[in-house]
Each structure stands twice: as C-alpha cells, then as structure tokens.
Enzyme design. Sequence first.
Site, PDB file in Angstrom:
ATOM      1  N   ASP A   1     -19.097  49.120  70.232  1.00 61.22           N
ATOM      2  CA  ASP A   1     -19.315  47.948  69.371  1.00 61.22           C
ATOM      3  C   ASP A   1     -18.377  47.940  68.163  1.00 61.22           C
ATOM      4  OD1 ASP A   1     -20.676  45.584  68.623  1.00 61.22           O
ATOM      5  OD2 ASP A   1     -21.894  46.704  67.205  1.00 61.22           O
TER       6      ASP A   1
ATOM      7  N   GLN B   1     -29.468  42.851  63.583  1.00 66.12           N
ATOM      8  CA  GLN B   1     -30.717  43.602  63.489  1.00 66.12           C
ATOM      9  C   GLN B   1     -31.064  43.855  62.030  1.00 66.12           C
ATOM     10  OE1 GLN B   1     -30.985  46.902  66.302  1.00 66.12           O
ATOM     11  NE2 GLN B   1     -29.322  46.027  67.502  1.00 66.12           N
TER      12      GLN B   1
END
Length: 572
Positions: A441, A252
């Site tokens: 994550d 991202q």
Amino acid sequence: MILFRKFRVLILMVFLVACTMHIVIDLLPKLEKRAAGSSSSAGGGGGCSCAHTPGEEPRSWAKQRPRAAAAEPGWPNKHSLRLLQDFSNEPNSNLTSHSREKVTERAESGKRVRQLQLGSEKRGLMRDPVRGQKQRAVHGSSRLKALYEHPLYKTDLPHLSEDDSLFNLNSDVRFYPKAAGQQEWQHGNMEEEEYSPAGEANAETYPNWLRFHIGINRYELYPRHSHIIGALLKDLVSQKITSVAMKSGGTQLKLIMSFQNYGQALFKPMKQTREQETPPDFFYFSDFERHNAEISAFHLDRILDFRRVPPVAGRLVNMTREIRDVTRDKKLWRTFFVSPANNICFYGECSYYCSTEHALCGKPDQIEGSLAAFLPDMALAKRKTWRNPWRRSYHKRKKAGWEVDPDYCDEVKQTPPYDRGTRLLDIMDMTIFDFLMGNMDRHHYETFEKFGNETFIIHLDNGRGFGKHSHDEMSILVPLTQCCRVKRSTYLRLQLLAKEEFKLSSLMEESLLQDQLAPILIWPHLEAMDRRLRLVLKVLADCVEKEGFLSVVENDLEGQHSSHHHQAHGGR
C-alpha cells in the site's frame, strides 16, 4: 361538553408529566456525577472508586460543551502539531506524573509477562528463546548493540550547513501561537507574545518532541545514536493525554492525541490479533491497518539504518479516561457504547470499518494501539507529496502501467526527479523496506520541501505491513527487478543482516522487546523477513550477473564529507 373539556385537560396533564419525567431522566446522570465529584472533593476521596485519577476532575461531554461552543467551527482540524515554543519556563515540559508512570509500568509489565508466557506455550507462534534473548541483551551480548558498533553503522554525514537543517537555532523568525488559535497557550507564559524555535534558551530544556524536530536534517529524520529518540518513545507511552480528535481523511479510523507537554501523536488502535493473517481474498486496499505493523516498521527502518520512519511506540490506552472523557470531538464521542459483553466500544467515522459491526472494543475499557510522533507542523516545515511511480491501480480489474510494461523503469529514469540525484535509489530502499514487511500500500511518499529533490523520502503509513507471513508478494519487488539499482550502503547492510551473527529476525525480535506491548510480532513474521531478505539478495545477484556490479551498485560511501551538491549519486 364538560366531560370533553376534562378529558382534554387530563391529556395535557399526562403530556406535561411525561415531559417532566423525560427531562429528569436526562439530567439524573449529570446530577449524580456532579454530586459524586463534590463529595469526593469535600471528603478527601475516602472510599471513592471513581475512574479518574486523584486530583483530576471527571469530565464528560456535557462539561466540554461550553468550551467547544466557544471554539471555531472547524475545531477538529485545529489539532495540528503545536508551533515551536520556548519551553525554558515550562517546568513540566519533559516530566510526567511519577504516580502515573508507576501504574502504567505495573500494568504493562504484567501484560508483558502474560503475553510472554502465552508465547512460550504456543511454540508454533513464538519460540521459547524470547525470554533468553532478553536475558542475553541484559548481560551485554546484545546483537543490536553489536550491530550499531559495526563500521557500516558508523559512517559520518556530510557537514551540515544552515540549508541542511530543517530548523536553525537562534533564528530571527518569531512565531505567534495566539494567532494560530491555540487557546491552550494562554495558561503558559502569558508575558511573551512571540516565541522563537530555539531563541536564547538552552535546547536541553525543550520537550523531547521539539528536540526531535530540531534534529531533522537533509539526510535523516534523527541521528543514528540519538538518546532523544529513546526519551521520546518513553514520552509517547507515559505522557498524560489531554485531548483526542479523529484525523480527517483516510480509509480507517485514526486519532490525534495531544499530550501534557504539547506534543502530539497519531494513534492507530488494535484491529486484529497478532496471530490473524490477512484473508487471501482481501484486496490490499481493503486490508486492516495494524497497530503492531506501525511499531514494527519503525524498528525495521532503524535496523536497516534508513531512519525515515517517525518514532512509534505501543501503548495500552484507557478508552474511558484517556479518550472518551477528554475528547471534544462530538462525532467521536457519540460513537461510544457498551457491548453485550459489557466492554466499552467505539467506532468513529471513516471510509471503511467504522460501524458497530467493526467497533473497537476494550477489555473492558483497555485497548492497545500505536502512537506515532508527529512531524513538524506543515506551517513551519512544508512537505511535498509525491505519487509513487510504482503505485498500484487500486482497482479490482485494471493493472498499473508498470505491471504490463517490462521497460517501465527506463521511462521513470528519464522523468524528474528520478533522472538525477538519489531519488531513484531511495525508491529502491523503500521497495526493499516494503517487501520485507509485505506492504503493498505505498501509493504516495513525502519529502521536506526545504531540501528540494536532494533529500531522503519519508516512510509514512506502514499499517498494512505484516499481514501475511505465509506469502511473499514478489510484485512489491518489481521496481528493483526492473531498475537493477541499489545503494552500496544498502547492499552491504542487507548482506550483513543475512549473516547468522546479525540475523534480521533476531535483531527485530530483540529490538521489539523494548516496546511495552511486546511481543509485537509472532515468530512466523520474523522468520518471513529472513526469507524475504534472501529473495532480495537473489534479485540483486541476478542484476549484478546481468548488468555488472558497477552498473547495479551505486557507491554512496565515498565522498560522504563533501557537500550535497557533489552527491548526485551519493548518501542519503
């Protein structure tokens, strides 16, 4: 025949006129901007409604092209952290524009008031005592202050030798900024060709980001009661942004922002509101990275007394003046546009969520984001990247080894560096940290190479935390349930934070109110941390009942004053 020739001449003239008009239309905005700049400088700025601040030249990509053309082909990658420099002759190294600070403070205070008022109206999201908590902190009954006065938060580090500090003062090592291709150094001290990290100058004259770097040692990123961290957080909010570039890699969009005092920070823009939860059908690897999660992770890490997350602060950024007009990243600049709602938007380039459908839009050109202070440049302090033993498969159907093998921890315990030292215990700390945030994550972690295996692990990239407050992801706790190991210091602090007088949610609420984008988390997320803390203590209680206290709780509070060679199972 004559008519045919006249017709060809007519077509050619029409073509030339069209080309001329096209060129004039392209040049008109630039000529207007140049005329506006000259008139404002000649007329003393009377009646000027320009977007830039007084004395600051309006900048556009057209004006940046000559400098960008002179740079090396790989210019965006040159936005690495500045080499350590002697700032004793740099008067503005720790200072910011007073006028800019006042404007920022007014804007931020107004935003905080509006957000707190909105929060008090939405009692299901933020509870009423937020304002009361802030008043209690002002009147001296701060829970945070009482927490840091507790004996568990006053333990001493072992004696630090030269090998235990990341950088040594008065070192003979010299650095050559010009050799690194940093053109900005040329307007600094032109007489000096080399710099030392501390040299003969007083370290008090250094900018706060450099003092933060100098304070890193084998056991911590920063001292527990360091005033430098508070000053660095203020710098992240108030320092003038001088250049912006996209960070390469990652799924991202992230921006590297450089400041007037040569510091740098990683900017993660706001992608969703605080009330939005991660949809239940989202895989963890396709979730948004949240700016408020990065801010909250720093505060949680400090309350847990790990001190392994670099300082992070929230900032309201002007997308036009502080990103578009100062960037030399052509790829980033080209993604700016005006939305149908007349808001300034951009989307950049990345693996996910970088398109007009997922553009980041301001209101009209203001956007929230988190700014994380950079760690020292890799050229000066190398870091080693380790694969997390409990890394997820990152596949829609496949499972990782630890998900199907209940004895997986026994294999990890026999594998270096987890077979000795504190590394396995640090993984347990990281597991608890991630579970309290709901972060799934954690695929890799880093350590400073200088310290070998006898050092702490750095908790980077926490943006996927705090996505769901209504769900506790128990799979994050698998390392703890499989290994049944924890540091005594961590165990005692968790028990302390479960008590009413040191309730984790209240401490986080008070700590996050210090950030300029407060409130950072809605109340359900704060409440979820209390619930998850009780689950962690339940897992540890089951481990103690099954294997015994001495087998589960590793005493790292004794021998704190011995050298790290005698701390195979000791402190951080």
